[in-house]
Design a protein around this motif. Structure first.
Motif, short mmCIF file in Angstrom:
data_model
loop_
_atom_site.label_atom_id
_atom_site.label_comp_id
_atom_site.label_asym_id
_atom_site.label_seq_id
_atom_site.Cartn_x
_atom_site.Cartn_y
_atom_site.Cartn_z
N ASP A 32 0.84 -1.21 0.00
CA ASP A 32 0.00 0.00 0.00
C ASP A 32 0.87 1.26 0.00
O ASP A 32 2.01 1.22 0.45
N ASP A 33 0.30 2.34 -0.52
CA ASP A 33 0.98 3.65 -0.53
C ASP A 33 2.35 3.56 -1.20
O ASP A 33 3.31 4.18 -0.75
N GLU A 40 -4.76 4.33 -6.53
CA GLU A 40 -5.74 4.82 -5.54
C GLU A 40 -5.96 6.31 -5.71
O GLU A 40 -5.11 7.02 -6.25
MG MG Z 1 -3.25 3.35 0.11
#
Ligand code: MG
Ligand code: C2E
Ligand code: MG
Ligand code: MG
Length: 292
Positions: free
Chosen positions: A180-181, A237
């Motif tokens: 993530d990220d 995202e």
């Molecule tokens: Mg994220």
């Protein structure tokens, strides 16, 4: 004037800090019992396949319904929960609730759906984490590969060798792992190759202005190519505009998630969104991946 009030300002400042510390102590105590008081809630945000236009799955995002303060965002209470250790109980609750949610969606006829769950680095380091995940997967009977665990890039990079070991144990259950990220930490590409990852999530900060800032546009394109060359699926995202979707499709990004499709919503609204979306996909011959 400022000078003559300096002393008072200072006292005011101290009183303020004092009050804030007291308030955060209260919040801390309330957070410790939030799960047992049924104050945690989940909202879900659809993730859309950029080729077929179909909803692939949804990410679960936790909210705290505080008795006096209303809904509190995870950005505010997750860091606090990580400091106090309350994250362990919250994380377990989220995991269990997500496995049951996915079971309901599959039973409602959306058998292809995945659910993505955010996992804190503290949870990952719990010795019984693998057993906990295994337990809820088995108890609900959901296919393990439909459960995606999202781990932030920084969490993984803190101690790479340990992370690789923990993640490999997790993979043995059959779940999917997403980083993530991505792009915000300092991952080295050689480490990424060693990680048993299935998916990369490009951080919203790059997607946000990738059309205005050519550097970020290049970074997004590069992350997608990198992910594909490592055999990973790539998800963007924070997509908010049709132009961003078009750019991501040109770069052959696999999946997108963002306000352009749907904000994070409760389960009832998610199921409604899913029904509408599957009708739309059925009735269109040319898929653009764009909401109609
Ligand atoms: Mg994220
Ligand atoms: P994240 O996992 O990167 O989640 C994406 C965040 O971006 C979510 O914020 C989501 O509401 C927001 N977002 C999605 N699409 C858009 C968009 O198009 N535009 C904009 N401006 N924002 C968008 P949220 O729900 O406030 O969650 C914040 C962070 O809190 C998450 O970031 C995640 O790191 C953490 N978090 C949420 N739920 C959990 C949980 O159950 N456990 C743990 N450990 N962390 C969680
Ligand atoms: Mg996430
Ligand atoms: Mg993010």
């Amino acid at each position: 004037l400022a000078k003559s009030q300096g002393g008072n300002n200072y006292q005011f400042y101290v009183a303020n800090v004092d009050q804030r510390i007291r308030e955060s102590k209260v919040l801390e105590r309330q957070l410790a019992t939030a799960v047992e008081q049924n104050q945690m809630e989940l909202v879900f945000q659809p993730q859309v396949n950029l080729v077929s236009g179909e909803v692939r799955g949804a990410e679960a995002l936790v909210r705290w319904r505080h008795p006096d303060r209303g809904l509190i965002s995870p950005a505010e209470f997750i860091p606090l929960a990580e400091r106090t250790g309350a994250i362990v109980g919250i994380g377990e609750w989220v995991l269990k609730a997500c496995c049951y949610a996915l079971k309901r969606w599959h039973e409602a006829g959306f058998q292809h759906l995945t659910i993505s769950v955010n996992v804190s680095p503290i949870q990952l380091h719990q010795s019984d984490m693998v057993a906990t995940v295994k337990r809820w997967v088995e108890e609900t009977g959901i296919p393990a590969q439909h459960l995606v665990l999202e781990i932030t890039e920084t969490a993984v990079m803190d101690n790479v060798d340990l992370a690789i070991k923990l993640l490999k144990n997790m993979k043995e259950i059959g779940v999917q792992l997403a980083i993530d990220d991505f792009g915000t930490g300092y991952s080295s590409l050689s480490y990424l190759k060693k990680m048993p990852m299935d998916e990369i999530k490009i951080d919203r900060s790059f997607v946000l202005d990738m059309l205005e800032d050519p550097d970020n546009g290049t970074i997004v394109d590069a992350i997608i190519q990198l992910g594909h060359s490592l055999g990973l699926s790539v998800i963007a995202e924070g997509t908010e505009t049709p132009e961003q979707i078009k750019y991501l499709q040109e770069c052959e990004c696999d999946v997108a998630q963002g306000f352009i499709y749907c904000k994070p919503v409760n389960e009832e609204s998610l199921l409604r969104f899913l029904s509408q979306q599957s009708e739309k996909v059925k009735s269109t011959t040319h898929h653009s991946g764009l909401p109609h």
